[in-house]
Scaffold this motif. Structure first.
Motif, mmCIF file in Angstrom:
data_model
loop_
_atom_site.group_PDB
_atom_site.id
_atom_site.type_symbol
_atom_site.label_atom_id
_atom_site.label_comp_id
_atom_site.label_asym_id
_atom_site.label_seq_id
_atom_site.Cartn_x
_atom_site.Cartn_y
_atom_site.Cartn_z
ATOM 1 N N SER A 14 0.821 -1.215 0.000
ATOM 2 C CA SER A 14 0.000 0.000 0.000
ATOM 3 C C SER A 14 0.854 1.264 0.000
ATOM 4 C CB SER A 14 -0.925 0.009 1.219
ATOM 5 O OG SER A 14 -1.871 -1.039 1.160
ATOM 6 N N TYR A 15 2.046 1.181 0.591
ATOM 7 C CA TYR A 15 2.946 2.329 0.674
ATOM 8 C C TYR A 15 4.362 1.909 0.266
ATOM 9 C CZ TYR A 15 -0.843 4.664 3.133
ATOM 10 O OH TYR A 15 -2.056 5.217 3.447
ATOM 11 N N PRO A 16 4.625 1.835 -1.045
ATOM 12 C CA PRO A 16 5.963 1.433 -1.513
ATOM 13 C C PRO A 16 7.055 2.362 -1.010
ATOM 14 C CG PRO A 16 4.368 1.415 -3.315
ATOM 15 C CD PRO A 16 3.696 2.072 -2.158
ATOM 16 N N THR A 17 6.722 3.644 -0.831
ATOM 17 C CA THR A 17 7.658 4.614 -0.276
ATOM 18 C C THR A 17 6.940 5.469 0.759
ATOM 19 O OG1 THR A 17 7.176 6.233 -2.011
ATOM 20 C CG2 THR A 17 9.020 4.713 -2.412
ATOM 21 N N GLY A 18 7.707 6.115 1.604
ATOM 22 C CA GLY A 18 7.117 6.892 2.687
ATOM 23 C C GLY A 18 6.376 8.128 2.260
ATOM 24 N N ASP A 19 6.604 8.578 1.018
ATOM 25 C CA ASP A 19 5.917 9.796 0.570
ATOM 26 C C ASP A 19 4.602 9.511 -0.145
ATOM 27 O OD1 ASP A 19 6.980 8.661 -1.688
ATOM 28 O OD2 ASP A 19 8.022 10.453 -2.383
ATOM 29 N N VAL A 20 4.235 8.229 -0.254
ATOM 30 C CA VAL A 20 2.944 7.891 -0.855
ATOM 31 C C VAL A 20 1.823 8.407 0.055
ATOM 32 C CG1 VAL A 20 1.387 6.009 -1.522
ATOM 33 C CG2 VAL A 20 3.828 5.871 -2.069
ATOM 34 N N ARG A 21 0.802 9.008 -0.566
ATOM 35 C CA ARG A 21 -0.262 9.651 0.188
ATOM 36 C C ARG A 21 -1.533 8.815 0.202
ATOM 37 N NH1 ARG A 21 0.671 14.793 1.763
ATOM 38 N NH2 ARG A 21 2.717 15.566 1.146
ATOM 39 N N ASN A 22 -2.303 8.947 1.272
ATOM 40 C CA ASN A 22 -3.590 8.266 1.359
ATOM 41 C C ASN A 22 -4.642 9.065 0.590
ATOM 42 O OD1 ASN A 22 -4.159 10.457 3.005
ATOM 43 N ND2 ASN A 22 -4.388 9.273 4.874
ATOM 44 N N HIS A 23 -5.912 8.690 0.734
ATOM 45 C CA HIS A 23 -6.975 9.382 0.003
ATOM 46 C C HIS A 23 -7.285 10.759 0.579
ATOM 47 C CE1 HIS A 23 -7.742 5.915 -2.480
ATOM 48 N NE2 HIS A 23 -7.906 5.143 -1.413
ATOM 49 N N PHE A 24 -6.602 11.124 1.664
ATOM 50 C CA PHE A 24 -6.837 12.421 2.297
ATOM 51 C C PHE A 24 -5.599 13.306 2.224
ATOM 52 C CE2 PHE A 24 -9.682 9.263 3.853
ATOM 53 C CZ PHE A 24 -10.909 9.878 3.712
ATOM 54 N N ASN A 25 -4.731 12.965 1.250
ATOM 55 C CA ASN A 25 -3.544 13.767 0.936
ATOM 56 C C ASN A 25 -2.540 13.821 2.076
ATOM 57 O OD1 ASN A 25 -2.177 15.307 -1.053
ATOM 58 N ND2 ASN A 25 -2.683 17.188 0.010
ATOM 59 N N GLU A 26 -2.449 12.737 2.844
ATOM 60 C CA GLU A 26 -1.485 12.647 3.937
ATOM 61 C C GLU A 26 -0.497 11.538 3.605
ATOM 62 O OE1 GLU A 26 -4.746 13.417 7.496
ATOM 63 O OE2 GLU A 26 -4.772 11.564 6.334
ATOM 64 N N SER A 27 0.780 11.816 3.677
ATOM 65 C CA SER A 27 1.765 10.767 3.417
ATOM 66 C C SER A 27 1.886 9.876 4.646
ATOM 67 C CB SER A 27 3.133 11.368 3.066
ATOM 68 O OG SER A 27 3.796 11.823 4.238
ATOM 69 N N ILE A 28 2.279 8.628 4.413
ATOM 70 C CA ILE A 28 2.405 7.697 5.531
ATOM 71 C C ILE A 28 3.521 8.140 6.470
ATOM 72 C CG2 ILE A 28 3.971 6.092 4.359
ATOM 73 C CD1 ILE A 28 1.038 5.184 6.720
ATOM 74 N N ASP A 29 4.584 8.742 5.929
ATOM 75 C CA ASP A 29 5.659 9.242 6.796
ATOM 76 C C ASP A 29 5.146 10.347 7.721
ATOM 77 O OD1 ASP A 29 7.563 7.507 5.924
ATOM 78 O OD2 ASP A 29 8.680 8.945 4.700
ATOM 79 N N GLU A 30 4.311 11.238 7.185
ATOM 80 C CA GLU A 30 3.743 12.305 8.012
ATOM 81 C C GLU A 30 2.886 11.717 9.135
ATOM 82 O OE1 GLU A 30 3.317 15.628 4.412
ATOM 83 O OE2 GLU A 30 1.565 14.514 5.129
ATOM 84 N N LEU A 31 2.066 10.728 8.803
ATOM 85 C CA LEU A 31 1.183 10.137 9.803
ATOM 86 C C LEU A 31 1.981 9.437 10.899
ATOM 87 C CD1 LEU A 31 -1.624 8.686 7.498
ATOM 88 C CD2 LEU A 31 -1.738 10.722 8.950
#
Length: 599
Positions: free
Chosen positions: A448-465
């Motif tokens: 679901s997140y190949p890299t940390g900068d991939v964003r969810n459907h609410f424009n939040e990256s997994i690294d940020e979360l």
């Protein structure tokens, strides 16, 4: 006696000296500086992280406020980011109301500015008492006229406004909030439509009949089949309509939570900004015939000879009378944000009083009350949809780490799965209520997140979360389990059983059939979720032309409705991804028919 007089005189002199000294001290205090001149940095906690500001002050004045850094949601937070600093400077104080729909961003700015001013030596409590002055509303009544008046500036209302204009009408849109967008602006924006070109490219078999059947049966056959047929038949043509105005959708479709099939389209722009920007760009290009009034609350429908001919409204400048030549369209959304109303109608859930909602603050059922007051029929009002995907602190959908139904599982506080994660929304939520504290973790991996900068459907990256503590990350499932406080053995077993079903394609013990990838590739992620009030399926009864019906099933001349304010389409349960299709399809239909109304 003389000694007494001398003593009295001395006391009077001393008293006068002390009094003068006190006056001098008071004067010095009143003339003292408010701030230590300079530039100061402050920080506040927003919905998506830290908001940093720079405040410039002289000895007695706040002269400038700049928002240096923020990760707030575009569109949603814009008014807070842009307007609050100006209001603080105008008031020379912190007693400013938060911006409706952007409360957390507003509070973050106020907190950050307060922190900066505290560094400047300010009396923060005194500054909180200073508010921006506003002229009292005018006692005069202003009248405006257009062919079509639209109540509500969300996705349904703006779709109706654009459609009405395209069919030859002049249009006025009323929006009670300080900005347009409604729930559409803060949604995940997944839009269900059968799309042969995109679906065939992914190897997905689908049909309009399947979309109809899943929508009809997914709502326990309570929805009106004629309205459902209008919805599914027009879903893709309405996407083409949006694309004709410049809106872009991604090529890859997905299955949204509770959508039951991979037919959800994701806009290229984040959240629902693509929809709203598309409509507003059109409106700006045609602003001589289209007007949008924000901070303007409709209060009453105007009737004449049993026909709706306009709307009464109130604004900061006073009362408005909006006359419509052809028709009025109600597109005010549902009532998930009105605790009293949802408690009044709720028959299917435990008490909803203390549950938060995914909705924006304006979703309070105003349009329903106005329509009911003139005899419109309200149907299915007890059908209230909850989601198992609320943020534990806010109830919002932001922070949801899932990217699609196929590639994640839910586990409870013991680390065990408890439901088919591809089931209907009501099924999943009811199962979640049975878990400890009605709490679960969403578990997925780097598919679901190949890299940390991939964003969810609410424009939040997994690294940020992860950085903000709203999601957790680990290289092993055991470590992930320890971080979130669940049994590692249970989590590993749950994932292994899921992976086995992915390999075999067999239905698992919960009845799950939707799979794509195993959860087997580090890093692994977890995000917390709880039940939240999401959608109200009940509302104003309409026909296939989006005309409002009265309690006897007859059309109320001059009145139309579209979007979540209507009832009768989704039955007991709305499929995920059908809301954006609903508001777009029926908004377009309402606008077209209102423009052509000759009743």
């Amino acid at each position: 006696m003389k000694s007494f007089k001398r003593l009295l005189s001395l006391l009077l002199v001393i008293s006068m000296v002390l009094s003068l000294a006190g006056c001098k001290k008071a004067t010095e205090t009143n003339n003292s500086t408010l701030f230590k001149p300079g530039k100061y940095i402050g920080e506040g906690k927003g919905i998506n992280g830290t908001v940093k500001v720079e405040v410039t002050v002289t000895e007695d004045e706040i002269t400038d406020i700049k928002v240096l850094e923020h990760n707030e949601t575009p569109g949603v937070s814009d008014l807070a980011i842009n307007d609050l600093p100006l209001q603080i400077i105008e008031a020379q104080g912190l007693g400013i109301d938060t911006v409706a729909g952007a409360t957390m961003s507003s509070n973050a700015i106020l907190e950050a500015v307060g922190q900066a001013l505290e560094k400047a030596g300010a009396n923060i409590e005194a500054l909180k008492e200073k508010t921006a002055g506003k002229d009292s509303p005018s006692a005069t009544v202003t009248e405006k006229q257009a062919d079509v008046v639209v109540i509500g500036g969300g996705g349904a209302g703006l779709a109706a406004a654009v459609s009405a204009h395209q069919n030859g009408a002049s249009v006025i849109v009323l929006e009670k909030m300080p900005r347009v967008g409604g729930n559409t602006m803060i949604s995940g924006a997944s839009y269900n439509a059968v799309d042969p070109k995109r679906q065939e490219a992914q190897g997905i078999e689908d049909s309009v009949d399947k979309h109809f059947q899943q929508t009809y049966e997914g709502g326990d056959k309570l929805g009106n089949p004629e309205l459902i047929r209008i919805l599914v038949d027009n879903a893709y043509p309405t996407i083409e309509w949006l694309e004709s105005m410049g809106m872009e959708f991604k090529d890859t479709l997905h299955t949204v939570l509770g959508g039951l099939w991979p037919r959800a389209h994701a806009p290229v722009e984040p959240l629902g900004t693509g929809f709203i920007n598309t409509y507003m760009n059109y409106i700006k290009e045609n602003n001589t015939e289209m007007e949008v009034l924000v901070n303007t609350e409709a209060t009453e429908l105007i009737m004449e000879n049993n026909k709706v001919i306009g709307v009464k409204a109130k604004s900061p400048d006073g009362e408005l009378i909006l006359k419509s030549n052809n028709g009025v369209i109600i597109a005010t959304g549902g009532f998930a944000g009105n605790v009293e109303m949802r408690d009044e109608y709720n028959k299917n859930w435990p008490s909803l009083t203390n549950l938060k909602t995914t909705n924006h603050p304006g979703a309070t059922g105003d349009g329903l009350a106005m329509a009911k007051a003139i005899g419109a029929n309200l149907i299915d009002m007890e059908q209230i949809q909850l989601l198992p995907m609320g943020d534990p602190n806010t109830g919002s959908l932001s922070g949801n780490i899932e990217q699609g139904v196929e590639n994640r599982i839910f586990v409870n506080k013991s680390g065990n799965r408890f439901v088919d994660e591809g089931a209907r929304r009501d099924v999943m939520t009811k199962a979640l209520f049975e878990q400890e504290n009605s709490f679960m973790w969403v578990i997925l991996d780097s598919h679901s997140y190949p890299t940390g900068d991939v964003r969810n459907h609410f424009n939040e990256s997994i690294d940020e979360l992860v950085t903000e503590g709203r999601a957790y990350k680990a290289d092993t499932l055991e470590d992930l389990a320890k971080q979130i406080g669940i049994n590692p053995e249970n989590l590993v077993e749950a994932v292994n059983k899921f992976n086995s079903c992915v390999e075999t394609g067999k239905t698992d013990e919960f009845g799950r059939t939707l799979y794509q990838f195993k959860i087997d590739t580090a890093p692994f992620y977890a995000g917390a979720r709880v039940p939240t009030v999401h959608h109200t399926m009940g509302g104003i009864q309409i026909n296939t032309s989006a005309q409002v019906l009265d309690n006897n099933g007859k059309v109320i001349p001059g009145l139309y409705a579209a979007g979540e304010v209507t009832g009768g389409i989704h039955g007991t349960n709305r499929l995920g991804g059908n809301a954006l299709a609903d508001i777009s399809v029926f908004g377009k239909i309402a606008g077209e028919n209102a423009a052509k109304n000759n009743q």
